[in-house]
Design an enzyme around this catalytic site. Structure first.
Site, PDB file in Angstrom:
ATOM      1  N   LYS A  49     -29.973  24.882   7.678  1.00 30.86           N
ATOM      2  CA  LYS A  49     -29.725  26.310   7.950  1.00 30.86           C
ATOM      3  C   LYS A  49     -29.691  27.310   6.864  1.00 30.86           C
ATOM      4  O   LYS A  49     -30.533  28.237   7.093  1.00 30.86           O
ATOM      5  CB  LYS A  49     -28.983  26.038   8.849  1.00 30.86           C
ATOM      6  CG  LYS A  49     -28.862  25.214  10.474  1.00 30.86           C
ATOM      7  CD  LYS A  49     -27.493  25.031  10.729  1.00 30.86           C
ATOM      8  CE  LYS A  49     -27.986  23.744  12.154  1.00 30.86           C
ATOM      9  NZ  LYS A  49     -26.796  23.408  12.852  1.00 30.86           N
ATOM     10  N   GLN A  93     -19.885  23.182  11.863  1.00 26.42           N
ATOM     11  CA  GLN A  93     -21.874  22.129  12.412  1.00 26.42           C
ATOM     12  C   GLN A  93     -20.668  21.140  13.541  1.00 26.42           C
ATOM     13  O   GLN A  93     -19.789  20.430  12.673  1.00 26.42           O
ATOM     14  CB  GLN A  93     -21.657  21.610  10.917  1.00 26.42           C
ATOM     15  CG  GLN A  93     -23.205  20.504  11.260  1.00 26.42           C
ATOM     16  CD  GLN A  93     -24.232  21.142  11.773  1.00 26.42           C
ATOM     17  OE1 GLN A  93     -24.799  22.117  11.753  1.00 26.42           O
ATOM     18  NE2 GLN A  93     -24.630  20.409  12.491  1.00 26.42           N
ATOM     19  N   ASP A 116     -23.602  30.816  17.055  1.00 28.05           N
ATOM     20  CA  ASP A 116     -23.912  29.968  17.132  1.00 28.05           C
ATOM     21  C   ASP A 116     -23.970  29.728  18.876  1.00 28.05           C
ATOM     22  O   ASP A 116     -23.603  28.898  19.306  1.00 28.05           O
ATOM     23  CB  ASP A 116     -23.068  28.389  16.296  1.00 28.05           C
ATOM     24  CG  ASP A 116     -24.092  27.238  16.491  1.00 28.05           C
ATOM     25  OD1 ASP A 116     -24.983  26.908  16.576  1.00 28.05           O
ATOM     26  OD2 ASP A 116     -23.580  25.953  16.610  1.00 28.05           O
TER      27      ASP A 116
END
Ligand code: NAP
Length: 285
Positions: A49, A93, A116
Site C-alpha cells: 500500500k 491494518q 478504508d
C-alpha cells in the site's frame, strides 16, 4: 476480467488529482498506516500500500506498534492521527492481535479520514447511499463490474461471506444498485442450491478453491475476492472459466483494485478536508 489495468488507471487519475491539489494549495495527501505486530502477511500488505502511495504522489506515514500494544494505547494513537491536520487518511491494518478490541480501534478513526471504510459511520453512509468512504475491496469490485459492463440491476447476486469489511458491505453495495442479494455464510444449509441460481457470485470466504465449476450457473459473473496462501483464490479459476461468462483471477483481479480504491479515497479525503478549511480546490473529480 482482470483488475490490473483498471487499478493502474485509477491510481494514475488519483495521482493527477493529488498533483493538482499540491500545486493549488500546497497540501500533499497523506495516508497514515498503522500496523500492530509483525504478522508477515500484514507487513507485506502495508508495504504494498505504501509503495503504491509513493507512485501516486501520496505521502504515507507509517506507525508501527508492538504486538503487545493495548486497546487503550492503540485508540490513543489513532485519535492523535484523527486530530492531526497533516494526516488525511488512516489505515489500521486488519487483523490486529486478538487481545485488542478492533472495533474500538476502528471507531477511533475520524469518519472524514476513514479511507478504508471500516467505521460504523462509513458503513451507514454506504448502506444509505450517502457520500462517504466505502470499504475498499467491495468498492473496487463495484468499479470492476462497471468497467466490464456488468449491470447488477435485477440480477441475483450471491455473496458468500459476511465479514464486516468484505461480505457485508459487498451485499449492501449490490443492493444499492438494484441487485436481488442473497448472503451465504457458514450456517447456510444448501449453498450449491443458492449458487445454482446466481447471476453474480462474489466469493469472500477465505477457503482455497471452495467454489467449483459445478456450483455455477452457466454464464454467471464470478468475482473471486479470496486470497489464500500460495496466491490461491476462493474459486477454482479453470473450472469457473469453463462455465462462467466472466471470472476474476487471483492474483491480478480484485487485489489491485483494493489498493487503488484506498489511494483514490485518500486523495478524496485530502480534497474534502482542504475544501472544508476554505482552501480553493479545483482537484475535485
Ligand atoms: P472472514 O472474516 O474469515 O470471513 C469469512 C466468511 O466466510 C464468514 O462470513 C464465514 O461465515 C464464511 N464462511 C466460512 N466457511 C463457509 C462455508 N463453508 N460456506 C459459506 N460461507 C463460509 O474473511 P474476510 O476477511 O471476509 O476475507 C475473506 C477472503 O477474502 C480471504 O481469503 C481474504 O484473504 C480475502 N480478502 C481479500 C482482500 C483483497 O484485497 N483482495 C481484502 C480482504 C479480504 P460466518 O460469518 O458464518 O463465520
Amino acid at each position: 476480467m482482470t483488475g490490473t489495468d483498471l487499478a493502474r488507471e485509477t491510481v494514475e487519475r488519483a495521482a493527477e488529482r493529488a498533483r493538482r491539489l499540491a500545486a493549488e494549495t500546497g497540501v500533499r495527501p497523506c495516508l497514515a498506516t498503522v500496523l500492530v505486530g509483525e504478522d508477515p502477511a500484514s507487513v507485506t500488505y502495508v508495504a504494498m500500500k505504501r509503495n503504491r502511495c509513493a507512485k501516486a504522489d501520496v505521502e504515507s506515514r507509517h506507525v508501527p506498534l508492538p504486538a503487545a500494544t493495548t486497546t487503550e494505547e492503540l485508540v490513543a494513537v489513532i485519535r492523535e492521527l484523527s486530530a492531526d491536520p497533516t494526516v488525511h487518511g488512516i489505515l489500521l491494518q486488519h487483523p490486529v492481535p486478538a487481545h485488542i478490541d478492533e472495533r474500538a480501534a476502528f471507531e477511533a478513526i475520524d469518519p472524514a479520514k476513514d479511507v478504508d471504510g471500516v467505521t460504523m459511520a462509513s458503513f451507514a453512509n454506504m448502506a444509505f447511499g450517502h457520500q462517504g468512504f466505502v470499504s475498499c475491496t467491495p468498492g473496487g469490485i463495484m468499479r470492476l463490474l462497471d468497467a466490464y459492463g456488468v449491470d447488477p440491476r435485477g440480477r441475483h447476486a450471491v455473496v458468500v461471506g459476511r465479514s464486516p469489511i468484505l461480505g457485508k458491505p459487498m451485499g449492501m453495495l449490490l443492493l444499492g444498485r438494484d441487485a436481488t442479494v442473497t448472503y451465504c455464510h457458514s450456517r447456510t444449509v444448501d449453498l450449491p442450491a443458492v449458487l445454482a441460481t446466481a447471476d453474480i457470485v462474489v466469493a469472500a470466504v477465505g477457503k482455497p478453491r471452495f467454489i467449483r465449476g459445478e456450483h455455477l450457473k452457466p454464464g454467471a459473473v464470478v468475482i473471486d475476492a479470496g486470497y489464500n496462501p500460495g496466491n490461491v483464490g476462493d474459486v477454482d479459476f479453470e473450472e469457473a472459466m469453463a462455465k462462467a461468462r466472466l471470472v476474476t483471477p487471483v492474483p491480478g483481479g480484485v487485489g489491485p483494485m483494493t489498493i487503488a480504491v484506498l489511494i483514490d479515497q485518500t486523495v478524496d479525503a485530502a480534497v474534502r478536508q482542504s475544501a472544508a478549511l476554505g482552501t480553493p480546490v479545483a482537484a475535485a473529480r
